[in-house]
Design an enzyme around this catalytic site. Structure first.
Site, PDB file in Angstrom:
ATOM      1  N   ASP A  99       3.450  -0.870  11.904  1.00 28.09           N
ATOM      2  CA  ASP A  99       3.659  -2.302  12.475  1.00 28.09           C
ATOM      3  C   ASP A  99       4.895  -3.013  11.960  1.00 28.09           C
ATOM      4  O   ASP A  99       4.842  -4.224  12.318  1.00 28.09           O
ATOM      5  CB  ASP A  99       2.191  -2.979  12.444  1.00 28.09           C
ATOM      6  CG  ASP A  99       2.077  -3.221  10.975  1.00 28.09           C
ATOM      7  OD1 ASP A  99       2.762  -2.697  10.060  1.00 28.09           O
ATOM      8  OD2 ASP A  99       0.896  -3.952  10.564  1.00 28.09           O
TER       9      ASP A  99
ATOM     10  N   GLY B 262       0.876  -1.292   0.101  1.00 27.57           N
ATOM     11  CA  GLY B 262       0.046  -0.071   0.070  1.00 27.57           C
ATOM     12  C   GLY B 262       0.885   1.320   0.136  1.00 27.57           C
ATOM     13  O   GLY B 262       1.935   1.367   0.545  1.00 27.57           O
TER      14      GLY B 262
ATOM     15  N   ASP C 185       5.655  -4.700   6.151  1.00 28.11           N
ATOM     16  CA  ASP C 185       6.190  -6.180   6.802  1.00 28.11           C
ATOM     17  C   ASP C 185       6.066  -7.340   5.694  1.00 28.11           C
ATOM     18  O   ASP C 185       6.582  -8.031   5.433  1.00 28.11           O
ATOM     19  CB  ASP C 185       5.450  -6.412   8.073  1.00 28.11           C
ATOM     20  CG  ASP C 185       3.785  -6.424   8.058  1.00 28.11           C
ATOM     21  OD1 ASP C 185       3.220  -5.779   7.181  1.00 28.11           O
ATOM     22  OD2 ASP C 185       3.509  -7.492   8.539  1.00 28.11           O
TER      23      ASP C 185
ATOM     24  N   ASP D 115       0.321   1.962   9.140  1.00 27.69           N
ATOM     25  CA  ASP D 115       0.049   0.995   9.993  1.00 27.69           C
ATOM     26  C   ASP D 115       1.085   1.059  11.271  1.00 27.69           C
ATOM     27  O   ASP D 115       0.820   0.733  12.557  1.00 27.69           O
ATOM     28  CB  ASP D 115      -0.141  -0.302   9.837  1.00 27.69           C
ATOM     29  CG  ASP D 115      -1.308  -0.680   8.770  1.00 27.69           C
ATOM     30  OD1 ASP D 115      -2.201   0.375   8.494  1.00 27.69           O
ATOM     31  OD2 ASP D 115      -1.270  -1.575   7.927  1.00 27.69           O
TER      32      ASP D 115
ATOM     33  N   THR E 284       4.861   2.182   6.060  1.00 28.34           N
ATOM     34  CA  THR E 284       3.257   1.732   6.344  1.00 28.34           C
ATOM     35  C   THR E 284       2.532   2.565   7.244  1.00 28.34           C
ATOM     36  O   THR E 284       3.133   2.949   8.329  1.00 28.34           O
ATOM     37  CB  THR E 284       2.884   0.437   6.857  1.00 28.34           C
ATOM     38  OG1 THR E 284       1.779   0.152   7.120  1.00 28.34           O
ATOM     39  CG2 THR E 284       3.918   0.201   8.212  1.00 28.34           C
TER      40      THR E 284
ATOM     41  N   ARG F 200      -0.956  -7.031  -4.432  1.00 28.34           N
ATOM     42  CA  ARG F 200      -0.829  -8.350  -4.538  1.00 28.34           C
ATOM     43  C   ARG F 200      -0.089  -8.644  -5.756  1.00 28.34           C
ATOM     44  O   ARG F 200      -0.360  -8.196  -7.075  1.00 28.34           O
ATOM     45  CB  ARG F 200      -2.106  -8.990  -5.001  1.00 28.34           C
ATOM     46  CG  ARG F 200      -3.108  -8.860  -4.050  1.00 28.34           C
ATOM     47  CD  ARG F 200      -4.713  -9.393  -4.287  1.00 28.34           C
ATOM     48  NE  ARG F 200      -4.483 -10.898  -4.083  1.00 28.34           N
ATOM     49  CZ  ARG F 200      -5.473 -11.593  -4.339  1.00 28.34           C
ATOM     50  NH1 ARG F 200      -6.189 -11.410  -5.294  1.00 28.34           N
ATOM     51  NH2 ARG F 200      -5.459 -13.031  -4.081  1.00 28.34           N
TER      52      ARG F 200
ATOM     53  N   ARG G 210      -5.146  -2.165  10.099  1.00 26.76           N
ATOM     54  CA  ARG G 210      -5.423  -3.620  10.058  1.00 26.76           C
ATOM     55  C   ARG G 210      -5.470  -4.092  11.458  1.00 26.76           C
ATOM     56  O   ARG G 210      -6.237  -3.714  12.000  1.00 26.76           O
ATOM     57  CB  ARG G 210      -4.189  -3.994   9.324  1.00 26.76           C
ATOM     58  CG  ARG G 210      -4.501  -5.032   7.969  1.00 26.76           C
ATOM     59  CD  ARG G 210      -3.219  -5.778   7.612  1.00 26.76           C
ATOM     60  NE  ARG G 210      -2.926  -4.635   6.006  1.00 26.76           N
ATOM     61  CZ  ARG G 210      -3.217  -4.797   5.176  1.00 26.76           C
ATOM     62  NH1 ARG G 210      -4.103  -6.104   4.821  1.00 26.76           N
ATOM     63  NH2 ARG G 210      -2.776  -4.234   4.063  1.00 26.76           N
TER      64      ARG G 210
HETATM   65  O1  F6P Z   1      -1.541  -1.596   5.334  1.00 25.53           O
HETATM   66  C1  F6P Z   1      -1.851  -0.305   4.916  1.00 25.53           C
HETATM   67  C2  F6P Z   1      -3.571  -0.216   4.849  1.00 25.53           C
HETATM   68  O2  F6P Z   1      -3.890   1.026   4.611  1.00 25.53           O
HETATM   69  C3  F6P Z   1      -4.372  -0.824   6.031  1.00 25.53           C
HETATM   70  O3  F6P Z   1      -4.284   0.004   7.237  1.00 25.53           O
HETATM   71  C4  F6P Z   1      -5.688  -1.049   5.369  1.00 25.53           C
HETATM   72  O4  F6P Z   1      -6.414  -2.235   6.186  1.00 25.53           O
HETATM   73  C5  F6P Z   1      -5.254  -1.780   4.036  1.00 25.53           C
HETATM   74  O5  F6P Z   1      -4.048  -1.104   4.173  1.00 25.53           O
HETATM   75  C6  F6P Z   1      -5.937  -1.242   3.028  1.00 25.53           C
HETATM   76  O6  F6P Z   1      -5.695  -2.024   2.073  1.00 25.53           O
HETATM   77  P1  F6P Z   1      -6.207  -1.310   0.497  1.00 25.53           P
HETATM   78  O7  F6P Z   1      -5.400  -0.553  -0.019  1.00 25.53           O
HETATM   79  O8  F6P Z   1      -5.816  -3.006  -0.285  1.00 25.53           O
HETATM   80  O9  F6P Z   1      -7.795  -1.471   0.341  1.00 25.53           O
END
Ligand code: F6P
Length: 381
Positions: free
Chosen positions: A138, A15, A111, A136, A134, A83, A180
């Site tokens: 994490d 992301g 991660d 997050d 990130t 992905r 997340r």
């Molecule tokens: O890991 C970063 C994040 O923004 C999370 O906080 C969130 O759950 C996820 O990615 C959303 O992913 P996507 O952009 O695939 O919807």
């Protein structure tokens, strides 16, 4: 040490977040200006390696009349993917590094991406250096990942704005954050934004606990409005979170904000009016904060220093206000990292009178990834 000519690849994976371009800029600047090396940007992470695609990056290649937009723009100029190509293509991806004639590869990722890139690096004998990013926050062994600070600031600005409309209408504003399985984003934003309730995945909550806090605000202090910050992965005492399966069959955390708001209204027999704000991907956008620019610049230049020292298989990290580096295996083994329920910021929040979930409730292990059959919208337990 003499520095022979090198061709460095750089990619962004997973992301996006604010500060990625500032990190790319730092890598390109230090590699080209300090060492005279060549830097190739690999578009769309491993997909670019698979397709053998690369674009030459130069310090002044993207400026506008001398103004360098990379420092201050969100997203990633290289593009990114969540992905990647399937495992069946691993061999071709690994070969992409050699086909592009790279002497080293710098991967900016969270991660999951760092774990995948480190496996590919081992398989393909790549000279790999990782940079953590990130919202997050994490990734283990680094106190900060690129993007987190800006996302917290975005949330805090939203909480500030919401406070005024909440106060005007005597409403409870429920704000759902990303993150997340980790509650770092909600915890930091909630403290900085004056929340009354912060619900995070690491500390189970009860609706009764939320209701008690709201009643206390009203009965004891006469406050008829409140701010509830809830992380998308928050769980009840019995381990329930909210998720649904999207059109691609991916399980996504979503819906906790509406659930909490509905439960507050139901539990208080509609004596409280609640509204919900889901900031979603707004948290991933925007102009990187000053801190994220500093962090991205420090980590980007440190990554090039590791290449110069030929210390591969490491991740550059931020510890005690300084850049350090650790073996990528250490980062992967310990990631992701969660909020410590006994940690200083949870104590801070509780000290401020914020309801943070049930005291002494032991953290429930994360559910995401192990959920096989979420349906839209559903309770996951
Ligand atoms: O890991 C970063 C994040 O923004 C999370 O906080 C969130 O759950 C996820 O990615 C959303 O992913 P996507 O952009 O695939 O919807």
């Amino acid at each position: 040490m003499t520095h022979t000519h090198k061709r460095i690849g750089i990619l962004t994976s997973g992301g996006d977040c604010p500060g990625l371009n500032a990190a790319i800029r730092a890598v390109v600047s230090h590699a080209t200006l300090s060492f005279g090396w060549e830097v190739l940007g690999i578009p769309y992470a491993t997909q670019g390696l698979l397709d053998r695609k690369a674009v030459a990056l130069t310090v002044h290649g993207l400026d506008m009349r001398g103004i360098d937009p990379l420092l201050s723009t969100g997203g990633t100029i290289l593009g990114s993917i969540n992905r990647g190509p399937t495992e069946a293509h691993a061999g071709e991806i690994v070969e992409g590094y050699h086909a592009l004639g790279l002497d080293a590869l710098i991967g900016i990722g969270g991660d999951g991406s760092l774990a995948i890139l480190s496996q590919l690096a081992e398989q393909g004998d790549w000279n790999f250096v990782g940079i953590p990013k990130t919202i997050d926050n994490d990734v283990a062994v680094t106190e900060r990942s690129i993007g987190f600070d800006t996302a917290v600031n975005t949330l805090v600005e939203a909480l500030h704005k919401l406070s005024y409309t909440a106060a005007s209408h005597d409403r409870v504003m429920v704000v759902e954050t990303m993150g997340r399985d980790s509650g770092h984003l909600a915890l930091h934003a909630g403290i900085a934004g004056g929340a009354d309730v912060i619900l995070i995945p690491e500390i189970p909550y009860t609706i009764d606990g939320v209701r008690q806090k709201l009643s206390e605000l009203r009965d004891r202090w006469g406050h008829r409005f409140a701010i509830v910050v809830v992380a998308e992965g928050a769980k009840t005492l019995s381990g329930e979170s909210r998720a649904y399966t999207d059109a691609q069959g991916e399980i996504r955390l979503r819906g906790i904000g509406n659930y909490i708001a509905d439960e507050i209204c139901r539990y208080t027999e509609n004596t409280i009016e609640a509204r919900v704000t889901v900031l979603g991907h707004v948290q991933r956008g925007g102009i990187p904060s000053a801190f994220d620019r500093v962090l991205a610049s420090a980590l980007g230049t440190a990554a090039i220093d590791l290449v110069a020292e030929e210390r591969f298989g490491h991740v550059v990290v931020w510890q005690n206000g300084e850049v350090d580096n650790v073996p990528i295996s250490e980062v992967c083994a310990k990631s992701p990292t969660y909020v410590d329920p006994q940690g200083c910021l949870v104590k801070t929040a509780r000290g401020l009178g914020i309801y943070m979930g049930e005291l002494n409730a032991s953290a429930i292990p994360p559910l995401v990834g192990s959920i096989a059959d979420a349906k839209p919208p559903s309770i996951v337990s």
